[in-house]
Design a protein around this motif. Sequence first.
Motif, mmCIF file in Angstrom:
data_model
loop_
_atom_site.group_PDB
_atom_site.id
_atom_site.type_symbol
_atom_site.label_atom_id
_atom_site.label_comp_id
_atom_site.label_asym_id
_atom_site.label_seq_id
_atom_site.Cartn_x
_atom_site.Cartn_y
_atom_site.Cartn_z
ATOM 1 N N LEU A 115 0.826 -1.217 0.020
ATOM 2 C CA LEU A 115 -0.160 -0.136 -0.396
ATOM 3 C C LEU A 115 0.825 1.194 0.402
ATOM 4 O O LEU A 115 0.883 1.873 -0.831
ATOM 5 N N PRO A 116 2.023 1.359 1.297
ATOM 6 C CA PRO A 116 2.679 2.698 1.303
ATOM 7 C C PRO A 116 3.456 2.928 -0.363
ATOM 8 O O PRO A 116 3.190 4.084 -1.336
ATOM 9 N N LEU A 117 3.731 1.639 -1.212
ATOM 10 C CA LEU A 117 4.563 2.024 -2.418
ATOM 11 C C LEU A 117 3.212 2.825 -3.450
ATOM 12 O O LEU A 117 3.275 3.268 -4.205
ATOM 13 N N LEU A 118 1.619 1.670 -3.570
ATOM 14 C CA LEU A 118 0.488 1.658 -4.012
ATOM 15 C C LEU A 118 0.672 3.826 -4.303
ATOM 16 O O LEU A 118 0.094 4.537 -5.392
ATOM 17 N N LEU A 119 0.417 4.380 -2.802
ATOM 18 C CA LEU A 119 -0.065 5.312 -2.697
ATOM 19 C C LEU A 119 0.972 6.543 -3.116
ATOM 20 O O LEU A 119 0.728 7.425 -3.177
ATOM 21 N N LEU A 120 2.911 6.149 -2.762
ATOM 22 C CA LEU A 120 3.953 7.079 -3.442
ATOM 23 C C LEU A 120 3.642 6.956 -4.846
ATOM 24 O O LEU A 120 3.853 8.141 -5.495
ATOM 25 N N ASN A 162 6.691 -11.203 -3.477
ATOM 26 C CA ASN A 162 4.730 -10.933 -3.797
ATOM 27 C C ASN A 162 4.530 -9.419 -3.240
ATOM 28 O O ASN A 162 3.780 -8.952 -4.022
ATOM 29 N N VAL A 163 5.487 -8.538 -2.229
ATOM 30 C CA VAL A 163 4.717 -7.469 -2.619
ATOM 31 C C VAL A 163 5.059 -6.452 -3.833
ATOM 32 O O VAL A 163 3.914 -5.356 -4.285
ATOM 33 N N VAL A 164 6.798 -6.085 -4.872
ATOM 34 C CA VAL A 164 6.538 -4.862 -5.575
ATOM 35 C C VAL A 164 6.268 -5.909 -6.638
ATOM 36 O O VAL A 164 5.294 -5.033 -7.629
ATOM 37 N N ILE A 165 6.960 -6.993 -7.250
ATOM 38 C CA ILE A 165 6.928 -7.835 -8.379
ATOM 39 C C ILE A 165 4.833 -8.136 -8.478
ATOM 40 O O ILE A 165 3.967 -7.618 -9.523
ATOM 41 N N CYS A 166 4.771 -8.588 -7.545
ATOM 42 C CA CYS A 166 3.287 -8.999 -7.729
ATOM 43 C C CYS A 166 1.898 -8.861 -7.629
ATOM 44 O O CYS A 166 1.115 -8.917 -7.904
ATOM 45 N N THR A 167 2.263 -7.405 -6.256
ATOM 46 C CA THR A 167 1.511 -6.692 -6.267
ATOM 47 C C THR A 167 1.349 -5.168 -6.811
ATOM 48 O O THR A 167 0.281 -4.442 -7.364
ATOM 49 N N VAL A 168 2.171 -4.550 -6.155
ATOM 50 C CA VAL A 168 2.427 -3.162 -7.026
ATOM 51 C C VAL A 168 2.452 -3.354 -8.629
ATOM 52 O O VAL A 168 1.561 -2.223 -8.962
ATOM 53 N N ILE A 169 3.042 -3.979 -9.217
ATOM 54 C CA ILE A 169 3.376 -3.553 -10.496
ATOM 55 C C ILE A 169 2.258 -4.534 -11.552
ATOM 56 O O ILE A 169 1.983 -4.556 -12.495
ATOM 57 N N ALA A 170 2.124 -6.160 -11.156
ATOM 58 C CA ALA A 170 1.501 -6.891 -11.328
ATOM 59 C C ALA A 170 -0.236 -6.240 -11.285
ATOM 60 O O ALA A 170 -1.051 -6.927 -12.500
ATOM 61 N N PHE A 171 -0.496 -5.741 -10.632
ATOM 62 C CA PHE A 171 -2.465 -5.731 -10.416
ATOM 63 C C PHE A 171 -2.385 -4.404 -11.482
ATOM 64 O O PHE A 171 -2.884 -4.936 -11.988
ATOM 65 N N SER A 172 -1.677 -3.317 -11.002
ATOM 66 C CA SER A 172 -1.524 -2.155 -12.361
ATOM 67 C C SER A 172 -1.892 -2.782 -13.300
ATOM 68 O O SER A 172 -1.996 -2.164 -14.783
ATOM 69 N N ILE A 173 -0.732 -3.585 -13.764
ATOM 70 C CA ILE A 173 -0.663 -3.702 -15.288
ATOM 71 C C ILE A 173 -1.762 -4.368 -15.838
ATOM 72 O O ILE A 173 -2.223 -4.297 -16.707
ATOM 73 N N TRP A 174 -2.037 -5.334 -14.966
ATOM 74 C CA TRP A 174 -3.200 -6.358 -15.542
ATOM 75 C C TRP A 174 -4.308 -5.465 -15.848
ATOM 76 O O TRP A 174 -5.458 -6.470 -16.783
ATOM 77 N N ASN A 175 -4.942 -4.483 -14.430
ATOM 78 C CA ASN A 175 -6.082 -3.969 -14.525
ATOM 79 C C ASN A 175 -5.692 -3.268 -15.836
ATOM 80 O O ASN A 175 -6.668 -2.831 -16.837
#
Length: 309
Positions: free
Chosen positions: A48-53, A227-240
């Motif tokens: 979450l902090p990475l996504l918000l930033l 899991n935090v950086v690759i699978c969530t922050v980057i992957a979720f944004s690219i997939w959506n």
Amino acid sequence: MKQDRKWLYYLGLVIVAAVWGANFGVTRKAMETFDPILFTFLRFSLSLPLLLLLLKIKEGSVGVSLRSLLHFAIIGLVGITGLEIIVVYSIKYTTLANASLLNVAPWPIFAAIFGPLFMRERISQRLVAGGAAAMIGVCFVILGGGEGFNMSSDHMIGNLLALSVSIIGALYNLACMPLMKRYSALRVSTWIIVFGVLFMFPLTLGSWGKVDWSGLTIGHYSAVLYNVVICTVIAFSIWNASMFQIGAARANFFRYVVPAAAVAVGYVFFNERISLWQLAGTLFMAAGLVWISLEKRGSEPPASIKKAV
């Protein structure tokens, strides 16, 4: 959507699905130390902090309208808290082959069935043919392994949970689509995770004291970081973002790359066997996905929507 950019979105879907498939191996090692729900909570809460930033830097603000909060809360509860917990327990109560097959294979079918409820997506003959080929291929990939498919009564609860993942997951993806007409994929991903984390936290209260925090190694921290950086922050944004441009029905068929990637990781890092059936299934699945990606969509998102992604 310009044809020269179309391939970037399809490539994004393939890469993200491969990343999620590789995460099966990463998570398997992490589960030896962390409670499954706690590990899932760490994955999303630390992202979450990475996504918000990233959202603040890229778009200048992080907020959404009050009338959208309920929508985000419901999707976060169902699509992050509920879905991720069901995935964990489906794996616990059935075989890995059963869980993989029932989690992945029916998902795009349900997305295509429920799609008209959320978006105006045309279900073409090419999509049906390519999707059927990809589904047959992924079944070969999963059933071609050593575990096979087991429908015994001992696994029935896990099987039903795994099947529910496909249904809930498809509805979750589709429910995101209207939000991405108003907000960027990054903002949608961030706020869904905000509520998912809030609802998941109470479920972790009994797990924190069970972890030997002083005994964590570089491997454990690497698993969390992946899991935090690759699978969530980057992957979720690219997939959506890719799903919005390609369409939910088409995009979800690319989830079939997940089990193929998981099989490859098992071969490289866990010395698991790859059979000829799995190789044939991978080729069949790839052919179906290429067939889908070659289709020209009849319409594209309005310019005002494109700018938000």
